[in-house]
Design an enzyme around this catalytic site. Structure first.
Site, PDB file in Angstrom:
ATOM      1  N   LYS A 275     -10.420  -2.607   8.587  1.00 33.01           N
ATOM      2  CA  LYS A 275      -9.133  -2.271   9.194  1.00 33.01           C
ATOM      3  C   LYS A 275      -9.369  -1.637  10.554  1.00 33.01           C
ATOM      4  O   LYS A 275      -9.911  -0.526  10.641  1.00 33.01           O
ATOM      5  CB  LYS A 275      -8.365  -1.299   8.285  1.00 33.01           C
ATOM      6  CG  LYS A 275      -7.014  -0.879   8.846  1.00 33.01           C
ATOM      7  CD  LYS A 275      -6.328   0.147   7.952  1.00 33.01           C
ATOM      8  CE  LYS A 275      -6.772   1.553   8.249  1.00 33.01           C
ATOM      9  NZ  LYS A 275      -5.925   2.579   7.597  1.00 33.01           N
TER      10      LYS A 275
ATOM     11  N   GLU B 272       0.836  -1.207   0.000  1.00 34.01           N
ATOM     12  CA  GLU B 272       0.000   0.000   0.000  1.00 34.01           C
ATOM     13  C   GLU B 272       0.869   1.256   0.000  1.00 34.01           C
ATOM     14  O   GLU B 272       1.819   1.357   0.772  1.00 34.01           O
ATOM     15  CB  GLU B 272      -0.882  -0.007   1.252  1.00 34.01           C
ATOM     16  CG  GLU B 272      -1.581   1.299   1.552  1.00 34.01           C
ATOM     17  CD  GLU B 272      -2.098   1.378   2.973  1.00 34.01           C
ATOM     18  OE1 GLU B 272      -2.275   2.505   3.467  1.00 34.01           O
ATOM     19  OE2 GLU B 272      -2.331   0.321   3.601  1.00 34.01           O
TER      20      GLU B 272
END
Length: 210
Positions: free
Chosen positions: A131, A42
């Site tokens: 998350k 990411e």
């Protein structure tokens, strides 16, 4: 590749977060991560050139890893991420519009939540992977408690404060995966150093199984 492709290949559910990475160095760092066994990468959108770095990663390792963007807090950033070739979206918050647009663009979504209300809002918007951020604030006992009320199909990823020293604790609490930032990569770190830390992280994950 998408997240499921990576998981089906046997790679650990570990997301490397390259906050602050420069575009000219990102391909080498991506190669080091993939070689070490981390195949979810990411680039947060508060990095110097996020779209350029994501595109460079897609070109360098996109056939072997899923490349995503983080800190995606607006729909236009989701569109920019998809345009750069990213396949998953990570956010620090729950914004149904951002989740919906990301799904429309064919990306996986990993919205950030802290409370049960936020978790169910994200699920209602179409997310399956959530998350927990910041993961270290309430600890592994909180994860265990919140998983008791979430649908069994929900996959909780802990981000923030999770590393080799406490992976086993978080896995026992029921996390599906983790995201690791500063303890894996800080601006200025070279590819070799990142590779060393990535191998240690993957080894710790493997050792925590069972």
């Amino acid at each position: 590749m998408k997240i499921e492709d990576v998981l089906e290949s046997g790679a650990a559910p570990i997301v490397a977060i390259l906050r602050g990475v420069e575009t000219h160095e990102v391909a080498a760092i991506g190669e080091a991560l993939v070689e070490a066994g981390i195949r979810l990468i990411e680039v947060p959108f508060n990095s110097p050139d996020p779209a350029g770095s994501i595109a460079a990663l897609v070109e360098a390792v996109g056939a072997r890893a899923a490349i995503g963007g983080g800190t995606v807090v607006r729909t236009d950033l989701a569109e920019e991420l998809a345009g750069a070739g990213g396949t998953f979206m990570v956010s620090p918050n729950v914004d149904p519009a951002v989740i919906a647009r990301s799904l429309e663009l064919g990306m996986d979504v990993l919205p950030g939540f802290l409370t049960p209300t936020e978790a169910f809002a994200a699920l209602g918007a179409g997310a399956r992977d959530l998350k927990l951020f910041p993961g270290s604030v309430l600890g592994s006992s909180y994860i265990k408690a919140i998983k008791d009320v979430l649908p069994k199909t929900t996959r909780v990823w802990a981000v923030g404060g999770v590393g080799p020293a406490n992976i086993a604790e978080y896995r026992q609490a029921g996390v599906f995966g983790i995201g690791v930032g500063g303890s894996l990569y800080k601006p200025g770190d070279d590819a070799q150093g990142v590779g060393v830390k990535a191998r240690a992280l993957v080894a710790a994950w493997a050792a925590s199984e069972g």
